[in-house]
Each structure stands twice: as structure tokens, then as C-alpha cells.
Design an enzyme around this catalytic site. Structure first.
Site, PDB file in Angstrom:
ATOM      1  CG  ASP A   1      -1.743   7.579   0.735  1.00 35.65           C
ATOM      2  OD1 ASP A   1      -1.099   8.632   0.729  1.00 35.65           O
ATOM      3  OD2 ASP A   1      -2.412   7.181  -0.239  1.00 35.65           O
TER       4      ASP A   1
ATOM      5  CG  ASP B   1      -1.882   1.117   1.282  1.00 34.66           C
ATOM      6  OD1 ASP B   1      -2.352   1.553   0.212  1.00 34.66           O
ATOM      7  OD2 ASP B   1      -2.185   1.592   2.393  1.00 34.66           O
TER       8      ASP B   1
END
Length: 168
Positions: A13, A11
Site C-alpha cells: 500500500d 511494501d
């Protein structure tokens, strides 16, 4: 027989990059342009991670969470974030050495984010341009957001012949 890890999908953020301050600033900018009150920085920890439209819906005051207001937020957020999205953003401590070790061990890298595609690409290129990610995938029109597994399967296409058991 244990299979070797061949691909790690990250991922963006809150995993590779600490982006909360720039996301909060851009969202507060859009809220102000829409005549709405700003949110506190710490509120954004609960608002981010489910795609940009859900971020806007969560940030908007009760009674104003309409599709029209979400689009108005988007029209103010995107230009601001595209210009200022890396003002305060930085990789978390230890991320660069970890990515180097993975690369040096022949493990392919990919990103699967609910951040919009152009923003995902821009941040990866700015902070991790030295790494050859096999796929950089963000939120795109017509594609479901995570946790739907479609983005994982799309990232796997970057490594021919890979099995799901070889992916983290």
C-alpha cells in the site's frame, strides 16, 4: 567488495499500489455499519500503514476505540474490502516496467506488508500475477507488524543462501 543485490522487498500500500481510495471506502463502510461518522479521504493517509487494527482504532471516534469496536469494524470491513478492494486501486505509474527490469536482471522480488495476508495475496495476484514473487507476506496472527524486522527475515527465506547485505 560490494555485494550484488539479489532480493528487493517491497511494501504494498502506497509503494506498489495506490490503494487509499479503496481503503477509505471500506473503512467508511465499516464506520457507517458501526454507527460512526465517516472520515475524509485525506485523513486516511495518516491512518494507514500500521496494520488493520490500528487503522480501525485511528478511524473510530474518541471514546469508541475499544477492542470490541475494533472487532465490529473488522467484521464489516473485511467482507466489503474482499469484494471491493480493487475497485479503484491501481499500480503507481512506472511500477510494472520497473518490476520487469528487476526481474529481467535476475533480482528476486518479495512483498512485506502490514495489510492482512489474504488481502495482500489477492492484490498481488490481481495486479502483479505475471511476476514470480518469492514471498508474499502480509499481517498474520502471531507475527509482529513492521517495522519489526521478522518479516524481512521471512522474505529472505525465499532466496537460499542470501545475506542481508544483498537485500533492499
Amino acid at each position: 567488495m560490494k555485494m550484488k543485490t539479489r532480493l528487493i522487498i517491497f511494501d504494498l500500500d502506497g509503494t506498489l499500489l495506490d490503494t487509499i481510495d479503496d481503503l477509505a471506502a471500506a473503512c467508511n463502510h465499516a464506520l457507517a455499519r458501526c454507527g460512526c461518522p465517516a472520515r475524509e479521504r485525506d485523513e486516511y493517509f495518516m491512518l494507514v500503514g500500521r496494520g488493520i487494527s490500528n487503522l480501525f482504532r485511528g478511524a473510530l471516534p474518541d471514546g469508541q476505540k475499544t477492542d470490541e469496536m475494533v472487532e465490529k469494524m473488522r467484521s464489516h470491513f473485511l467482507p466489503y474490502y474482499n469484494e471491493h478492494g480493487a475497485d479503484l486501486t491501481k499500480p503507481y505509474e512506472g511500477i510494472i516496467p520497473m518490476l520487469e527490469r528487476l526481474r529481467d536482471n535476475g533480482i528476486a522480488l518479495a512483498v512485506a506488508s502490514n495489510k492482512y495476508q489474504a488481502g495482500t495475496e489477492a492484490l498481488i495476484n490481481r495486479f502483479f500475477g505475471d511476476f514470480d514473487f518469492v514471498r508474499i507476506l502480509g499481517q498474520r496472527e502471531g507475527m509482529p507488524i513492521k517495522p519489526d524486522p521478522a518479516i524481512v527475515h521471512e522474505a529472505m527465506e525465499g532466496v537460499p543462501g542470501i545475506e542481508l547485505e544483498e537485500v533492499i
